[in-house]
Design a protein around this motif. Structure first.
Motif, PDB file in Angstrom:
ATOM      1  N   LEU A  89       0.968  -1.330   0.115  1.00 26.39           N
ATOM      2  CA  LEU A  89       0.188  -0.101  -0.048  1.00 26.39           C
ATOM      3  C   LEU A  89       0.838   1.371   0.107  1.00 26.39           C
ATOM      4  O   LEU A  89       1.737   1.365   0.884  1.00 26.39           O
ATOM      5  N   THR A  90       0.620   2.020  -0.859  1.00 22.16           N
ATOM      6  CA  THR A  90       1.533   3.375  -0.933  1.00 22.16           C
ATOM      7  C   THR A  90       0.546   4.374  -1.341  1.00 22.16           C
ATOM      8  O   THR A  90      -0.569   4.565  -2.004  1.00 22.16           O
ATOM      9  N   GLY A  91       0.984   5.806  -0.928  1.00 21.40           N
ATOM     10  CA  GLY A  91       0.452   7.033  -1.343  1.00 21.40           C
ATOM     11  C   GLY A  91       1.155   7.974  -0.333  1.00 21.40           C
ATOM     12  O   GLY A  91       1.957   7.586   0.308  1.00 21.40           O
ATOM     13  N   ALA A  92       0.351   9.061  -0.384  1.00 21.05           N
ATOM     14  CA  ALA A  92       1.046  10.272   0.692  1.00 21.05           C
ATOM     15  C   ALA A  92       1.504   9.739   1.857  1.00 21.05           C
ATOM     16  O   ALA A  92       0.403   9.510   2.719  1.00 21.05           O
ATOM     17  N   GLY A  93       2.735   9.746   2.170  1.00 25.58           N
ATOM     18  CA  GLY A  93       3.297   9.353   3.450  1.00 25.58           C
ATOM     19  C   GLY A  93       2.970   8.056   4.047  1.00 25.58           C
ATOM     20  O   GLY A  93       3.378   7.688   5.184  1.00 25.58           O
ATOM     21  N   VAL A  94       2.603   7.123   3.265  1.00 28.81           N
ATOM     22  CA  VAL A  94       2.400   5.849   3.393  1.00 28.81           C
ATOM     23  C   VAL A  94       3.183   4.752   2.594  1.00 28.81           C
ATOM     24  O   VAL A  94       3.246   5.178   1.405  1.00 28.81           O
ATOM     25  N   ASP A  95       3.612   3.653   3.109  1.00 31.05           N
ATOM     26  CA  ASP A  95       4.366   2.689   2.459  1.00 31.05           C
ATOM     27  C   ASP A  95       4.516   1.451   3.187  1.00 31.05           C
ATOM     28  O   ASP A  95       5.327   1.315   3.889  1.00 31.05           O
ATOM     29  N   LYS A  96       3.483   0.635   3.219  1.00 31.47           N
ATOM     30  CA  LYS A  96       3.284  -0.318   3.924  1.00 31.47           C
ATOM     31  C   LYS A  96       3.247  -1.638   3.246  1.00 31.47           C
ATOM     32  O   LYS A  96       2.663  -1.745   2.086  1.00 31.47           O
ATOM     33  N   SER A  97       3.877  -2.859   3.505  1.00 29.60           N
ATOM     34  CA  SER A  97       3.960  -3.881   2.643  1.00 29.60           C
ATOM     35  C   SER A  97       4.082  -5.170   3.439  1.00 29.60           C
ATOM     36  O   SER A  97       5.079  -5.262   4.565  1.00 29.60           O
ATOM     37  N   THR A  98       3.688  -6.371   3.124  1.00 29.19           N
ATOM     38  CA  THR A  98       4.159  -7.622   3.316  1.00 29.19           C
ATOM     39  C   THR A  98       5.068  -8.148   2.233  1.00 29.19           C
ATOM     40  O   THR A  98       5.547  -7.282   1.447  1.00 29.19           O
ATOM     41  N   THR A  99       5.801  -9.320   2.730  1.00 28.00           N
ATOM     42  CA  THR A  99       6.602 -10.004   1.708  1.00 28.00           C
ATOM     43  C   THR A  99       5.875 -10.785   0.822  1.00 28.00           C
ATOM     44  O   THR A  99       5.110 -11.304   1.089  1.00 28.00           O
ATOM     45  N   VAL A 100       6.710 -11.054  -0.349  1.00 27.28           N
ATOM     46  CA  VAL A 100       6.144 -12.009  -1.188  1.00 27.28           C
ATOM     47  C   VAL A 100       6.015 -13.484  -1.051  1.00 27.28           C
ATOM     48  O   VAL A 100       5.352 -14.171  -0.959  1.00 27.28           O
ATOM     49  N   GLY A 101       7.392 -13.723  -0.276  1.00 25.02           N
ATOM     50  CA  GLY A 101       7.446 -15.347   0.218  1.00 25.02           C
ATOM     51  C   GLY A 101       6.785 -15.354   1.450  1.00 25.02           C
ATOM     52  O   GLY A 101       6.421 -16.605   1.707  1.00 25.02           O
ATOM     53  N   GLY A 102       6.456 -14.500   2.393  1.00 26.36           N
ATOM     54  CA  GLY A 102       5.921 -14.704   3.390  1.00 26.36           C
ATOM     55  C   GLY A 102       4.243 -14.747   3.526  1.00 26.36           C
ATOM     56  O   GLY A 102       3.762 -14.216   2.753  1.00 26.36           O
ATOM     57  N   THR A 103       3.843 -15.290   4.449  1.00 27.15           N
ATOM     58  CA  THR A 103       2.263 -15.585   4.747  1.00 27.15           C
ATOM     59  C   THR A 103       2.073 -15.041   6.058  1.00 27.15           C
ATOM     60  O   THR A 103       2.932 -14.992   7.044  1.00 27.15           O
ATOM     61  N   GLY A 104       0.731 -14.749   6.460  1.00 30.56           N
ATOM     62  CA  GLY A 104       0.146 -14.589   7.784  1.00 30.56           C
ATOM     63  C   GLY A 104      -0.469 -13.165   7.687  1.00 30.56           C
ATOM     64  O   GLY A 104      -0.805 -12.471   6.578  1.00 30.56           O
ATOM     65  N   THR A 105      -0.702 -12.884   9.046  1.00 27.24           N
ATOM     66  CA  THR A 105      -1.612 -11.689   9.219  1.00 27.24           C
ATOM     67  C   THR A 105      -0.778 -10.643   9.910  1.00 27.24           C
ATOM     68  O   THR A 105       0.094 -10.830  10.948  1.00 27.24           O
ATOM     69  N   THR A 106      -0.602  -9.462   9.351  1.00 24.23           N
ATOM     70  CA  THR A 106       0.042  -8.335   9.848  1.00 24.23           C
ATOM     71  C   THR A 106      -0.763  -7.038   9.994  1.00 24.23           C
ATOM     72  O   THR A 106      -1.756  -6.800   9.318  1.00 24.23           O
ATOM     73  N   THR A 107      -0.745  -6.630  11.217  1.00 24.08           N
ATOM     74  CA  THR A 107      -1.506  -5.242  11.357  1.00 24.08           C
ATOM     75  C   THR A 107      -0.618  -4.029  11.358  1.00 24.08           C
ATOM     76  O   THR A 107       0.476  -3.795  12.196  1.00 24.08           O
ATOM     77  N   PHE A 108      -0.830  -3.122  10.432  1.00 24.17           N
ATOM     78  CA  PHE A 108      -0.067  -1.698  10.435  1.00 24.17           C
ATOM     79  C   PHE A 108      -1.163  -0.647  10.831  1.00 24.17           C
ATOM     80  O   PHE A 108      -2.220  -0.718  10.713  1.00 24.17           O
ATOM     81  N   THR A 109      -0.495   0.284  11.494  1.00 21.65           N
ATOM     82  CA  THR A 109      -1.212   1.428  11.815  1.00 21.65           C
ATOM     83  C   THR A 109      -0.900   2.491  10.727  1.00 21.65           C
ATOM     84  O   THR A 109       0.176   2.954  10.219  1.00 21.65           O
ATOM     85  N   VAL A 110      -1.949   2.935   9.949  1.00 18.67           N
ATOM     86  CA  VAL A 110      -1.589   3.810   8.839  1.00 18.67           C
ATOM     87  C   VAL A 110      -2.466   5.216   8.908  1.00 18.67           C
ATOM     88  O   VAL A 110      -3.844   4.901   9.281  1.00 18.67           O
TER      89      VAL A 110
END
Ligand SMILES: [Cu+2]
Length: 135
Positions: A89-110
């Motif tokens: 996810l990208t845009g003004a002030g935001v660049d959050k990513s999971t990895t291609v090889g990885g799996t699972g649930t990640t929680t970000f504060t955006v």
């Protein structure tokens, strides 16, 4: 731009122009920016690669796609269900990513500011992508 009202001018040759200008959208326009009232969900949910499908989505907790979001800070839970995809996810002030090889649930504060944001699966960005606006 599926949501844009389509007003056909009455009379003369303008009608043809109006029709051709309005007929081009296909339902495949994943993530087209909506013009309706801004959504302000309690949190956001991103899902990519369910059953290794080439599908990426960003919704509210009820599953409604995010098209137009109210600016502010949100908790974003990303379920990366595949080892061949990521969620980026990208845009003004935001660049959050999971990895291609990885799996699972990640929680970000955006924190989203007014503007346009996009989310993609990086290896398959041409087909796995969406966008929304923030205001
Ligand atoms: Cu992918």
């Amino acid at each position: 731009m599926r949501d844009r009202p389509c007003v056909a001018a009455a009379g003369s040759g303008l009608l043809l122009l109006a029709l051709s200008a309005c007929g081009g959208s296909s339902s495949a326009a994943n993530g087209s920016a909506g013009a309706g009232p801004a959504q302000h969900p309690t949190s956001l949910v991103g899902v990519v690669g369910h059953n290794d499908a080439f599908v990426i989505s960003l919704t509210d907790p009820a599953g409604t796609p995010i098209r137009h979001l109210a600016a502010g800070t949100y908790s974003l839970t990303v379920k990366d269900e595949s080892g061949i995809h990521d969620f980026h996810l990208t845009g003004a002030g935001v660049d959050k990513s999971t990895t291609v090889g990885g799996t699972g649930t990640t929680t970000f504060t955006v924190t989203f500011k007014p503007g346009a944001y996009t989310f993609v699966c990086d290896p398959h960005a041409s087909s796995m992508h969406g966008r929304f606006t923030v205001s």
